[in-house]
Design a protein around this motif. Structure first.
Motif, PDB file in Angstrom:
ATOM      1  N   UNK A 149      75.930  78.459  25.542  1.00  0.00           N
ATOM      2  CA  UNK A 149      74.771  78.381  24.646  1.00  0.00           C
ATOM      3  C   UNK A 149      74.136  79.750  24.418  1.00  0.00           C
ATOM      4  N   UNK A 150      74.431  80.388  23.276  1.00  0.00           N
ATOM      5  CA  UNK A 150      73.782  81.672  22.971  1.00  0.00           C
ATOM      6  C   UNK A 150      72.259  81.562  22.916  1.00  0.00           C
ATOM      7  N   UNK A 151      71.745  80.431  22.430  1.00  0.00           N
ATOM      8  CA  UNK A 151      70.296  80.249  22.345  1.00  0.00           C
ATOM      9  C   UNK A 151      69.669  80.236  23.736  1.00  0.00           C
ATOM     10  N   UNK A 152      70.354  79.631  24.680  1.00  0.00           N
ATOM     11  CA  UNK A 152      69.873  79.600  26.054  1.00  0.00           C
ATOM     12  C   UNK A 152      69.938  80.987  26.680  1.00  0.00           C
ATOM     13  N   UNK A 153      71.041  81.673  26.473  1.00  0.00           N
ATOM     14  CA  UNK A 153      71.207  83.008  27.048  1.00  0.00           C
ATOM     15  C   UNK A 153      70.160  83.983  26.519  1.00  0.00           C
ATOM     16  N   UNK A 154      69.741  83.795  25.272  1.00  0.00           N
ATOM     17  CA  UNK A 154      68.759  84.703  24.669  1.00  0.00           C
ATOM     18  C   UNK A 154      67.436  84.702  25.419  1.00  0.00           C
ATOM     19  N   UNK A 155      67.198  83.665  26.219  1.00  0.00           N
ATOM     20  CA  UNK A 155      65.950  83.557  26.979  1.00  0.00           C
ATOM     21  C   UNK A 155      66.101  84.047  28.415  1.00  0.00           C
ATOM     22  N   UNK A 156      67.296  84.539  28.773  1.00  0.00           N
ATOM     23  CA  UNK A 156      67.516  85.067  30.122  1.00  0.00           C
ATOM     24  C   UNK A 156      66.762  86.378  30.298  1.00  0.00           C
ATOM     25  N   UNK A 173      83.079  87.716  34.815  1.00  0.00           N
ATOM     26  CA  UNK A 173      81.846  88.491  34.945  1.00  0.00           C
ATOM     27  C   UNK A 173      81.696  89.454  33.766  1.00  0.00           C
ATOM     28  N   UNK A 174      82.787  90.145  33.412  1.00  0.00           N
ATOM     29  CA  UNK A 174      82.759  91.058  32.266  1.00  0.00           C
ATOM     30  C   UNK A 174      82.459  90.285  30.982  1.00  0.00           C
ATOM     31  N   UNK A 175      83.070  89.110  30.850  1.00  0.00           N
ATOM     32  CA  UNK A 175      82.819  88.267  29.675  1.00  0.00           C
ATOM     33  C   UNK A 175      81.361  87.833  29.630  1.00  0.00           C
ATOM     34  N   UNK A 176      80.807  87.471  30.783  1.00  0.00           N
ATOM     35  CA  UNK A 176      79.407  87.064  30.838  1.00  0.00           C
ATOM     36  C   UNK A 176      78.486  88.197  30.407  1.00  0.00           C
ATOM     37  N   UNK A 177      78.826  89.406  30.812  1.00  0.00           N
ATOM     38  CA  UNK A 177      78.034  90.558  30.399  1.00  0.00           C
ATOM     39  C   UNK A 177      78.009  90.689  28.884  1.00  0.00           C
ATOM     40  N   UNK A 178      79.161  90.508  28.255  1.00  0.00           N
ATOM     41  CA  UNK A 178      79.223  90.612  26.795  1.00  0.00           C
ATOM     42  C   UNK A 178      78.441  89.490  26.121  1.00  0.00           C
ATOM     43  N   UNK A 179      78.519  88.281  26.677  1.00  0.00           N
ATOM     44  CA  UNK A 179      77.771  87.149  26.113  1.00  0.00           C
ATOM     45  C   UNK A 179      76.268  87.402  26.178  1.00  0.00           C
ATOM     46  N   UNK A 184      71.217  89.517  23.193  1.00  0.00           N
ATOM     47  CA  UNK A 184      70.076  90.422  23.190  1.00  0.00           C
ATOM     48  C   UNK A 184      69.436  90.638  24.544  1.00  0.00           C
ATOM     49  N   UNK A 185      70.136  90.272  25.618  1.00  0.00           N
ATOM     50  CA  UNK A 185      69.584  90.413  26.967  1.00  0.00           C
ATOM     51  C   UNK A 185      69.957  91.789  27.539  1.00  0.00           C
ATOM     52  N   UNK A 186      69.007  92.537  28.075  1.00  0.00           N
ATOM     53  CA  UNK A 186      69.347  93.812  28.739  1.00  0.00           C
ATOM     54  C   UNK A 186      70.188  93.526  29.991  1.00  0.00           C
ATOM     55  N   UNK A 187      71.331  94.170  30.091  1.00  0.00           N
ATOM     56  CA  UNK A 187      72.201  93.953  31.250  1.00  0.00           C
ATOM     57  C   UNK A 187      72.629  95.283  31.851  1.00  0.00           C
ATOM     58  N   UNK A 188      73.066  95.195  33.090  1.00  0.00           N
ATOM     59  CA  UNK A 188      73.701  96.326  33.763  1.00  0.00           C
ATOM     60  C   UNK A 188      74.940  95.784  34.453  1.00  0.00           C
TER      61      UNK A 188
END
Length: 225
Positions: A149-156, A173-179, A184-188
């Motif tokens: 769910x991209x809509x759900x991830x946008x609220x992470x 894990x790499x795929x999750x980072x891209x998702x 629009x979530x800041x990731x490291x």
């Protein structure tokens, strides 16, 4: 949130994953002994994490709280975050998903990592459906696999992802980072060369000490004080 395939890891496992961070970061870390399989099934663990989070919200601002876990605990971090959002609770300041992903295990690493670790190439990768905890769970439910769910991830909240090049979960894990980044979530994303699944459970490794420092630095910059 300790690892252990949703089967083991309570008590001592939680200590292994929390003591280095508490010591290095001089921060309070709470190990959650969530319910596991085979006695319990999804969403028992997510419910338990939410209960602890609700209690913490009575004494802390959301931005002061971080959630992290390794392996099953990394998966549960994503699932608990999805549940927190679903139940309209304020999001924590940051989360960390280590050797665990927002999707099922898959990709090259699920086949290559066991070979590199001397176990041979598996006939098929270990998926969530093979774990007793997920018996009967709907694989299409975003509360099971938030990456759907991209809509759900946008609220992470901002998310730290950690893996190693010999981790069976690296591809996911790499795929999750891209998702997350697409949402629009800041990731490291931190990947350690030659390291295996949950490598920093061994505190003597130089790479483990680097991982602890990365975790402390991430939460130190992301959480309110």
């Amino acid at each position: 949130l300790h690892g252990g395939a949703f089967l083991w890891g309570a008590h001592s496992g939680a200590l292994v994953e929390s003591i280095p961070i508490a010591s290095l970061g001089r921060i309070e870390v709470i190990g959650v002994d969530y319910r596991q399989g085979p006695e319990y099934t999804f969403p028992a663990a997510s419910v338990d994490v939410e209960k602890v989070y609700r209690e913490l919200l009575k004494t802390h601002k959301p931005g002061e709280i971080g959630i992290y876990g390794c392996s099953a605990g990394g998966i549960l971090t994503g699932e608990a975050m999805a549940r927190i959002i679903h139940d309209r609770l304020p999001a924590p300041g940051a989360i960390g998903m280590f050797c665990g992903a927002l999707t099922d295990l898959g990709g090259d690493s699920s086949y290559v990592a066991p070979l590199l670790n001397g176990q041979g190439v598996p006939a098929h990768p270990l998926g969530l459906a093979a774990l007793p905890y997920f018996r009967g769970a709907d694989p299409h439910n975003p509360l099971v696999r938030p990456g759907l769910s991209p809509a759900l991830l946008a609220k992470f909240p901002p998310t730290l992802l950690i893996t190693g090049t010999r981790d069976m979960a690296m591809s996911s894990v790499v795929h999750s980072n891209e998702l997350l980044r697409e949402a629009g979530v800041p990731t490291e994303l931190r990947v350690w060369e030659g390291m295996w699944h949950s490598f920093f459970s061994d505190p003597q490794l130089p790479e483990s000490k680097q991982a602890y420092a990365a975790i402390v630095d991430f939460f130190g910059h992301r959480l309110a004080r």
